[in-house]
Design an enzyme around this catalytic site. Structure first.
Site, PDB file in Angstrom:
ATOM      1  N   ASP A  71       0.707  -1.408  -0.089  1.00 19.99           N
ATOM      2  CA  ASP A  71       0.138  -0.245  -0.058  1.00 19.99           C
ATOM      3  C   ASP A  71       1.072   1.335  -0.040  1.00 19.99           C
ATOM      4  OD1 ASP A  71       0.953  -0.388   2.673  1.00 19.99           O
ATOM      5  OD2 ASP A  71      -1.155  -0.934   3.447  1.00 19.99           O
ATOM      6  N   ASN A 139      -7.226  -2.667  14.359  1.00 18.63           N
ATOM      7  CA  ASN A 139      -8.805  -2.910  13.952  1.00 18.63           C
ATOM      8  C   ASN A 139      -8.876  -4.340  13.256  1.00 18.63           C
ATOM      9  OD1 ASN A 139      -7.668  -2.172  11.390  1.00 18.63           O
ATOM     10  ND2 ASN A 139      -9.135  -0.248  11.473  1.00 18.63           N
ATOM     11  N   HIS A 141      -7.201  -4.744  10.288  1.00 21.69           N
ATOM     12  CA  HIS A 141      -6.725  -4.534   8.779  1.00 21.69           C
ATOM     13  C   HIS A 141      -5.686  -4.992   8.571  1.00 21.69           C
ATOM     14  CE1 HIS A 141      -4.574  -0.252   9.585  1.00 21.69           C
ATOM     15  NE2 HIS A 141      -3.699  -1.299   9.407  1.00 21.69           N
ATOM     16  N   GLU A 146      -9.606  -1.958   5.414  1.00 25.09           N
ATOM     17  CA  GLU A 146     -10.335  -1.780   6.685  1.00 25.09           C
ATOM     18  C   GLU A 146     -11.574  -2.452   7.035  1.00 25.09           C
ATOM     19  OE1 GLU A 146      -8.276   0.038   8.593  1.00 25.09           O
ATOM     20  OE2 GLU A 146      -8.361   1.989   8.053  1.00 25.09           O
TER      21      GLU A 146
HETATM   22  C1  F6R Z   1       1.728  -1.287   6.212  1.00 25.76           C
HETATM   23  C2  F6R Z   1       0.212  -1.898   6.102  1.00 25.76           C
HETATM   24  C3  F6R Z   1      -0.456  -1.842   7.507  1.00 25.76           C
HETATM   25  C4  F6R Z   1       0.200  -2.338   8.728  1.00 25.76           C
HETATM   26  C5  F6R Z   1      -0.614  -2.418  10.157  1.00 25.76           C
HETATM   27  C6  F6R Z   1       0.310  -2.647  11.354  1.00 25.76           C
HETATM   28  O1  F6R Z   1       2.141  -1.554   4.967  1.00 25.76           O
HETATM   29  O2  F6R Z   1      -0.296  -2.367   5.305  1.00 25.76           O
HETATM   30  O3  F6R Z   1      -1.534  -2.894   7.577  1.00 25.76           O
HETATM   31  O4  F6R Z   1       0.739  -3.473   8.524  1.00 25.76           O
HETATM   32  O5  F6R Z   1      -1.200  -1.178  10.300  1.00 25.76           O
HETATM   33  O6  F6R Z   1       1.168  -1.624  11.476  1.00 25.76           O
HETATM   34  P1  F6R Z   1       2.113  -1.763  12.803  1.00 25.76           P
HETATM   35  O7  F6R Z   1       3.079  -2.683  12.320  1.00 25.76           O
HETATM   36  O8  F6R Z   1       2.836  -0.594  12.734  1.00 25.76           O
HETATM   37  O9  F6R Z   1       1.550  -1.880  13.932  1.00 25.76           O
END
Ligand code: F6R
Length: 247
Positions: A71, A139, A141, A146
């Protein structure tokens, strides 16, 4: 737990990072020129540091693979210090010597995010990703898919939820600077990877990790779809796995 999910529980973040890097390196060794999926965020940073050490020590060669990132914020300039393009260059790609033409990340400065997303989807699916690294949002995702009342299929331009915006705010100077939208690989695109490598660290992730791996499969917890994938490797530390270990 679904038999297609292999769970490794490590003592702490350092061990989690080393384990994940070794698993990833083993996969790359089977096909050094293959396509591999990358994630940003705090969780894989330690793994990327370990990969750089392995590359420098000659224990692995990550420089020939083709990378596809999950992303990117939209809109954002690729050289913005919070863009995922910038993150990947600084945390991993430059240090492992990955050529620029092998770094695929949705363009945050594309003219039309919908066209960019559609083109990226074709590229990512056509590349047959061998192993996709994932983190998990508080959450539930994956990528920026989301919680919703349906699983988003293809790569698309999405609005971020308040919970994700709040969680990303730690990286920005002011809350107003936090992007509200992103381009993300869709759930279907992610599910097409041959193997998923999901990382989770810290107590804050414990409830959602349980929901994802043992709870109901529901788009309200997008990561729960991974229960349907044929080959998922989860590397969690004790804190994130505390509810899983208790069952
Ligand atoms: C990042 C992504 C997100 C993260 C998720 C967890 O490219 O796609 O899904 O993997 O938000 O983020 P952290 O590792 O910062 O807790």
């Amino acid at each position: 737990m679904s038999p297609n999910i292999t769970l490794f529980i490590e003592n702490d973040y350092e061990q989690l990072s080393r384990k994940a890097a070794r698993i990833f390196a083993d996969s790359v060794r089977t096909n050094p020129v293959g396509s591999f999926g990358f994630a940003t965020g705090g969780t894989p940073e330690g793994m990327y540091t370990e990969m750089i050490k392995m590359q420098k020590a000659g224990e692995a060669d990550f420089s020939q693979l083709t990378a596809y990132n999950l992303d990117e914020y939209f809109p954002i300039e690729p050289d913005h210090h919070q863009s995922y393009e910038y993150f990947m260059a600084n945390k991993l790609f430059d240090a492992i010597g990955l050529p620029h033409d092998k770094r695929n990340i949705p363009r945050g400065d594309a003219k039309d995010p919908h066209i960019e997303a559609a083109e990226y989807d074709v590229l990512a699916i056509g590349s047959r990703i061998q192993m996709q690294i994932l983190g998990i949002g508080n959450n539930g995702h994956i990528g920026f898919n989301e919680p919703s009342d349906y699983f988003r299929g293809a790569t698309g331009h999405v609005a971020l939820t308040q919970s994700t915006i709040d969680s990303n705010a730690r990286y920005f100077d002011s809350p107003d600077d936090v992007p509200r939208h992103a381009i993300t690989m869709g759930v279907k695109t992610i599910m097409m990877a041959e193997t998923i490598l999901l990382l989770a660290s810290g107590e804050a992730k414990a409830p959602i990790l349980w929901d994802a791996l043992k709870g109901l499969i529901t788009p309200l917890v997008p990561a729960s779809i991974l229960q349907m994938h044929r080959d998922v490797i989860v590397v969690a530390d004790n804190a994130a796995a505390k509810h899983l270990a208790a069952v």
